[in-house]
Design an enzyme around this catalytic site. Structure first.
Site, PDB file in Angstrom:
ATOM      1  N   ASN A   1      26.825  49.799  18.840  1.00 51.77           N
ATOM      2  CA  ASN A   1      25.995  49.496  17.674  1.00 51.77           C
ATOM      3  C   ASN A   1      24.594  49.005  18.026  1.00 51.77           C
ATOM      4  O   ASN A   1      23.804  48.739  17.132  1.00 51.77           O
ATOM      5  CB  ASN A   1      26.695  48.449  16.809  1.00 51.77           C
TER       6      ASN A   1
ATOM      7  N   CYS B   1      25.045  40.616  13.091  1.00 57.29           N
ATOM      8  CA  CYS B   1      26.077  39.599  13.327  1.00 57.29           C
ATOM      9  C   CYS B   1      25.639  38.614  14.402  1.00 57.29           C
ATOM     10  O   CYS B   1      26.167  37.510  14.491  1.00 57.29           O
ATOM     11  CB  CYS B   1      27.389  40.241  13.744  1.00 57.29           C
TER      12      CYS B   1
END
Lengths: 386, 386
Positions: free
Chosen positions: A151, A325
């Site tokens: 990611n 995150c």
């Protein structure tokens, strides 16, 4: 003016059809699908429709889909659930160095409970060599977890090859496919994994809705214990509004997959080439071919990614420096350090993630706005020698 | 005709203002509150507003609220999180016999990992004696978890007294307050607990959104590991649509608390008296005074609750026989057996749960429709002797 949004890995705009499905549902229905009366029956029908839509997206059986609160929970469930279920068999898990924090920190928690974790190096493109996985397996190994698509740099890992190695040793294999499902074609049968994690917010569904694919016969404890929902695999009254959105988003992603991939890949190529042509001292990270179609990771020498991000935001362009995150965590990206970038270069990295809703004009605006920002930041940078 | 819905413990209709808040949010926003750009900033503002709304409902500080996917996850997090965080200190937990499956099955999972659980008996009204908790404490006790309000019989437990005992021994105390919060006044400071679980679907917010109250300084590991969301206590991109609905529902519940309690209590009294007057051989379960304002548990002798539920559903009236989370499980209710009902009586139980949206007319329809159903079922029952 609406901002130019190139941070689709942090969450994607809800498509109108997804909005309508969710708004329509919440305007009329509130039932609990476990209730055994007419209000519950309506909810249960919506739940099972969404399960079919999600199963179709990844070529699974509806019964193999366990709904949960998103990618992170799905990953926690897979890893902890398989580890707990096999604690008496062994306490060794194999992974890669470039997993998402949902994997890394789950494994860290297990280490504090006396599990042993082998974390394998990747090459300069972020690729894991399946032979390393084979070498790392011991009699104690009860789980292999390797992401399908990274990611931060977009590299696609050889999950199918690793799953074959795992299957030969009868070890369950999990893949964090959150960054890939709905963005590119993913078929669980081609991959051959036992467990796969996905999240709606990667393909124009809502945040807070995700699923874990669990192949029949996989040893798995619940992460969330309680009621008998989700075939006894995930307790708790389901997030129906979110699940309805996830199902609708999955159906659209499957139907439009080819055109979306073509569109995002074209944007990626356009931006990559533009960056290399217009900004001196840039590095494009990740594997040049084995990569997500919609992600560009670019390290801009001698300046800070965070400063570029803030100045682009002032120009109405939303980008990221890394996983949302991990935003606010001050360390350099473990992914970029793992592929061999030095600390300063890693700190100068931007991650752009496109969707089919983005346009070439938007990409052009970015390519026009970035060079003066880089120039300005470099003129203030002690690292820059002009 | 819209069904008469007396199953609000399984989930409550979304109020128009909650619907609007959710639909309005999802029509415009998709951002990730962790993203450090303008799209993320908007989401973050909505997230923190909801946190204040929920904190206000239970008299907590916003920073003490951890959003999660609902009551069941909240309970799992509290129990497993405290147990894991203190594993080296001790492995003993105290609870009651009449907890929700989210507590019971979480403790069962811990037992399989070598925790020891003392599960205390309650009296015929479902009340736990705090003295029994005091006696059960050992040097190894690291958690006491006792529900605030039982979700099948409505009895309110002496949580404040138990929390004092726990505090004197420096043991964290958790209460499952899912059936109570938003339905009756609940103040964490009055209760004195370290952790409290709540869920939006109990007070006209959406399923799939809940929270865990965590008093500062409470030892707690995450249940879901990964990103730095929720002050590092609960990883994963937040379910923003659900959280916005939870916040709005909390604000309304607080503002309207007195009138809602008065309304549901009046319905409860009306139905209780009507049942006793119209149906022979009924028992009203739970404590007569220390009880939820909106719940009626009634055992109807000589017949099956499930048959009554199905026949009422055919008449357009939705009720439950027990917790929706346990629907489909074939055993008799552990709560009803724990208060001393025999198996046959327990199987003949209906649970009605009202909301302020219900009317006396609806209650009257129920009181008119039930007696002939009972008569018909009894005429077919081998247990009934006329």
């Amino acid at each position: 003016m609406a901002p130019i949004y190139f941070d689709n890995l942090a969450g994607t705009p809800l498509l109108p059809a997804v909005q309508e499905a969710m708004s329509g549902y919440l305007a009329q229905h509130w039932g609990n699908p476990s209730s055994q009366h007419q209000v519950g029956d309506v909810a249960n029908a919506a739940l099972e429709k969404a399960r079919e839509q999600v199963a179709a997206l990844i070529g699974a059986e509806p019964r193999e889909i366990v709904f949960c609160s998103g990618g992170t929970e799905s990953i926690n469930h897979a890893i902890k659930g398989v580890a707990w279920a096999q604690a008496k068999k062994g306490r060794h898990i194999i992974t890669s160095n470039i997993e998402h924090n949902a994997v890394l920190r789950t494994l860290r928690a297990l280490k504090l409970q006396d599990w042993r974790v082998t974390s394998l190096d990747v090459d300069q493109h972020g690729l894991l060599d399946p032979a390393k996985v084979a070498e790392a397996i011991t009699d104690q190994t009860v789980l292999i977890t390797v992401m399908l698509a990274n990611n931060e740099i977009g590299t696609l890992e050889p999950v199918a090859e690793i799953a074959q190695i795992a299957a030969a040793r009868k070890i369950p294999m999990h893949t964090d496919a959150v960054a890939a499902v709905g963005v590119m074609p993913v078929e669980v049968k081609d991959l051959g994994v036992s467990l796969l994690s996905l999240a709606a917010n990667q393909f124009h569904g809502p945040a807070g809705a995700g699923a874990l694919y669990v192949k029949r016969g996989t040893p798995l404890w619940p992460l969330v214990d309680g009621g008998v929902q989700e075939h006894n695999k995930r307790a708790g009254s389901q997030n129906m509004v979110g699940i309805v959105g996830l199902g609708q988003a999955a159906e659209l992603a499957l139907a439009e997959m080819d055109s979306r991939v073509a569109r995002t890949r074209a944007l990626k190529d356009f931006v990559t080439q533009g960056l290399q042509a217009r900004v001196p001292h840039v590095t494009i990270n990740g594997h040049p071919e084995l990569c997500l179609p919609h992600l560009v990771s670019v390290s801009v020498g001698y300046i800070e990614g965070e400063s570029m991000m803030i100045m682009l935001d002032e120009e109405g362009i939303c980008v990221a420096t890394r996983s949302a995150c991990a935003a606010g965590a001050l360390q350099a990206s473990h992914v970029l350090l793992s592929i061999g970038l030095d600390f300063a270069v890693a700190q100068g990295t931007l991650v752009l993630s496109f969707s089919h809703l983005n346009t070439k004009q938007e990409a052009q605006v970015f390519l026009d706005k970035l060079p003066p920002i880089v120039e300005r930041l470099r003129s203030m940078s002690p690292l820059w020698k002009g």
